[in-house]
Design a protein around this motif. Structure first.
Motif, mmCIF file in Angstrom:
data_model
loop_
_atom_site.group_PDB
_atom_site.id
_atom_site.type_symbol
_atom_site.label_atom_id
_atom_site.label_comp_id
_atom_site.label_asym_id
_atom_site.label_seq_id
_atom_site.Cartn_x
_atom_site.Cartn_y
_atom_site.Cartn_z
ATOM 1 N N MET A 315 1.021 31.239 -32.320
ATOM 2 C CA MET A 315 1.724 30.713 -33.503
ATOM 3 C C MET A 315 0.811 29.830 -34.345
ATOM 4 O O MET A 315 0.990 29.717 -35.560
ATOM 5 C CB MET A 315 2.958 29.918 -33.062
ATOM 6 N N ALA A 316 -0.173 29.191 -33.707
ATOM 7 C CA ALA A 316 -1.128 28.380 -34.468
ATOM 8 C C ALA A 316 -1.915 29.268 -35.427
ATOM 9 O O ALA A 316 -2.188 28.885 -36.575
ATOM 10 C CB ALA A 316 -2.068 27.644 -33.518
ATOM 11 N N SER A 317 -2.268 30.486 -34.964
ATOM 12 C CA SER A 317 -2.989 31.421 -35.833
ATOM 13 C C SER A 317 -2.079 31.904 -36.955
ATOM 14 O O SER A 317 -2.496 32.012 -38.114
ATOM 15 C CB SER A 317 -3.478 32.632 -35.017
ATOM 16 N N LEU A 318 -0.822 32.210 -36.612
ATOM 17 C CA LEU A 318 0.117 32.669 -37.637
ATOM 18 C C LEU A 318 0.304 31.612 -38.720
ATOM 19 O O LEU A 318 0.304 31.914 -39.916
ATOM 20 C CB LEU A 318 1.460 33.000 -36.978
ATOM 21 N N LEU A 319 0.433 30.344 -38.296
ATOM 22 C CA LEU A 319 0.617 29.269 -39.273
ATOM 23 C C LEU A 319 -0.617 29.075 -40.142
ATOM 24 O O LEU A 319 -0.507 28.775 -41.330
ATOM 25 C CB LEU A 319 0.938 27.961 -38.550
ATOM 26 N N LYS A 320 -1.789 29.245 -39.539
ATOM 27 C CA LYS A 320 -3.017 29.096 -40.325
ATOM 28 C C LYS A 320 -3.069 30.153 -41.425
ATOM 29 O O LYS A 320 -3.375 29.858 -42.579
ATOM 30 C CB LYS A 320 -4.239 29.209 -39.392
ATOM 31 N N ILE A 321 -2.740 31.395 -41.084
ATOM 32 C CA ILE A 321 -2.746 32.474 -42.074
ATOM 33 C C ILE A 321 -1.684 32.229 -43.138
ATOM 34 O O ILE A 321 -1.961 32.239 -44.347
ATOM 35 C CB ILE A 321 -2.488 33.836 -41.388
ATOM 36 N N LEU A 322 -0.463 32.007 -42.688
ATOM 37 C CA LEU A 322 0.664 31.844 -43.612
ATOM 38 C C LEU A 322 0.442 30.657 -44.546
ATOM 39 O O LEU A 322 0.573 30.769 -45.778
ATOM 40 C CB LEU A 322 1.947 31.647 -42.797
ATOM 41 N N GLY A 323 0.067 29.508 -43.969
ATOM 42 C CA GLY A 323 -0.085 28.301 -44.776
ATOM 43 C C GLY A 323 -1.181 28.418 -45.811
ATOM 44 O O GLY A 323 -0.993 28.066 -46.982
ATOM 45 N N THR A 324 -2.340 28.930 -45.412
ATOM 46 C CA THR A 324 -3.463 28.981 -46.354
ATOM 47 C C THR A 324 -3.230 30.036 -47.433
ATOM 48 O O THR A 324 -3.631 29.834 -48.584
ATOM 49 C CB THR A 324 -4.785 29.276 -45.617
ATOM 50 N N TYR A 379 -12.144 28.680 -43.869
ATOM 51 C CA TYR A 379 -12.477 27.569 -42.977
ATOM 52 C C TYR A 379 -11.474 27.457 -41.813
ATOM 53 O O TYR A 379 -10.404 28.064 -41.837
ATOM 54 C CB TYR A 379 -12.585 26.241 -43.732
ATOM 55 N N ALA A 380 -11.885 26.648 -40.800
ATOM 56 C CA ALA A 380 -11.081 26.445 -39.581
ATOM 57 C C ALA A 380 -10.784 27.756 -38.861
ATOM 58 O O ALA A 380 -9.714 27.929 -38.275
ATOM 59 C CB ALA A 380 -9.775 25.707 -39.914
ATOM 60 N N GLY A 381 -11.727 28.688 -38.914
ATOM 61 C CA GLY A 381 -11.511 30.008 -38.310
ATOM 62 C C GLY A 381 -10.912 30.928 -39.360
ATOM 63 O O GLY A 381 -9.758 30.740 -39.755
ATOM 64 N N SER A 382 -11.691 31.905 -39.834
ATOM 65 C CA SER A 382 -11.222 32.746 -40.947
ATOM 66 C C SER A 382 -9.907 33.443 -40.593
ATOM 67 O O SER A 382 -9.576 33.635 -39.415
ATOM 68 C CB SER A 382 -12.288 33.790 -41.295
#
Length: 397
Positions: A315-324, A379-382
């Motif tokens: 979910m951390a990866s999903l949030l990173k994609i969704l948020g950015t 950033y923070a992992g593409s």
């Protein structure tokens, strides 16, 4: 007092504290922030005010300076800071190296370094990326070879945010080429300005020297500055990245930002027209509002899991994609709303304390913000790396 009323009382306390403690210079820096990294001097001034209040590191354990707030209180605090457009606290101290020390540091490192991170007496930069190893940290080549009780560093780092302001660096370096690439990496702490070390600022698309290159030529670092075991830095790095991606409050920023954009669209221009009267733009704004609320709702779901001891995991990866990606769509619509006047390039007017410009802050900020947010999906992992992590999680069942 019910839980809801208690939370609203806490919200009132946060609002009152911001209203009474933030200087006009700090508020101006918050309004003029064009990336996730606020103007350095004012962001650190705001950090010191929060540290004096004991509110600077809500997610840390209380014994090391945390607030002891519930996850709901932390989210309310983030919401109110964003609604007041306060400068975001620079994440390197409190969200990156701090958790690494908390999780893997020695007692001596905790005692010496953590209080200075909280107060801002030390400011750390992150030495991860290299010219040939951006999001693929396992490909890094900057070497650290043992020489007695020291490591000798040779190589370079790039995209090192605010390295020109930092007096400390936390870095991933290669200490072995044997085994899998992830097995030969070590996490080191070092002082900036050591003999053989050189910092070169990079001018970004938005005109700001936010990033830097850092070069190492036979730089000597004591082995006592290592965090965790030699060749086990990958474990420390993964912990920090999960901390960086988990407990996200991007929705707490996006929702009020979209609200301000709606207010901008409702303003009547000199011809008596509102941008919101354009049905196409109105529909896009509504879609963006829904997306921002979806980010916020997803974050609250993740936080609810954290409250019950669950790891955010994929979910951390999903949030990173969704948020950015929502952040980037926000910057695109903001640019269209501002129109041709956003084409002005006047970086001097964005300096804190600059004389009033012929253009509004919205007009001056839209283009630099748009330019800077192009990097958000890298950033923070593409986001490509995040999608690979999600795919692996799905395939693993």
């Amino acid at each position: 007092m019910t839980e809801d009323r208690s939370l609203e009382a806490f919200r009132d306390e946060v609002r009152a504290f911001i209203r009474e403690s933030a200087t006009e210079e700090i508020r101006e820096a918050g309004r003029k922030t064009t990336s996730v990294f606020a103007p350095f001097k004012q962001a650190m001034a705001w950090q010191r005010i929060l540290a004096d209040k004991g509110w600077v590191a809500p997610s840390w354990p209380q014994e090391y300076g945390g607030t002891g707030w519930s996850l709901e209180q932390r989210y309310v605090f983030a919401q109110e800071c964003n609604r007041a457009q306060m400068p975001p606290i620079l994440p390197q101290n409190l969200q990156m190296v701090g958790p690494a020390i908390l999780g893997f540091g020695s007692d001596a490192q905790k005692e010496e370094l953590l209080p200075r991170m909280l107060s801002g007496e030390d400011f750390w930069c992150q030495g991860y990326s290299e010219p040939g190893a951006g999001s693929d940290l396992a490909a890094l080549k900057c070497r650290a070879d043992r020489d007695g009780d020291d490591y000798i560093l040779n190589g370079s780092k790039i995209w090192t945010t605010y390295a020109q302001h930092a007096n400390k660096m936390f870095a991933l370096v290669r200490t072995s080429s044997e085994g899998k690439p992830q097995q030969g990496i070590t996490f080191l702490l070092l002082d900036m300005g050591l003999p053989g070390m050189e910092v070169r600022p990079i001018l970004g698309l938005d005109g700001a020297p936010e990033q830097c290159e850092v070069f190492f030529s036979d730089v000597r670092v004591p082995c006592a500055n290592r965090v965790g075991e030699e060749n086990e830095g990958w474990t420390v790095a993964k912990y920090v990245l999960e901390f960086e991606r988990g407990g996200s409050t991007m929705g707490a920023w996006l929702v009020p930002a979209v609200e301000r954009l709606r207010e901008q669209c409702e303003q009547v221009d000199e011809l008596g027209q509102r941008r919101l009267d354009d049905p196409v733009l109105a529909r896009r704004l509504e879609a963006l509002e829904i997306e921002a609320l979806a980010v916020e709702h997803t974050e609250k779901r993740v936080n609810a899991g954290l409250k019950h001891g669950q790891n955010p995991g994929p979910m951390a990866s999903l949030l990173k994609i969704l948020g950015t990606e929502v952040m980037q769509r926000f910057s695109e619509l903001q640019l269209e709303v501002t129109g041709l006047r956003s084409l002005v390039y006047d970086p001097g007017a964005l300096e804190i304390g600059a004389a009033p410009s012929d253009f509004s802050e919205d007009e001056l900020l839209a283009m630099p913000y748009y330019m800077n947010t192009r990097a958000a999906s890298i950033y923070a992992g593409s986001n490509e790396v995040q999608r690979s992590l999600l795919a692996k999680a799905v395939m693993a069942g």
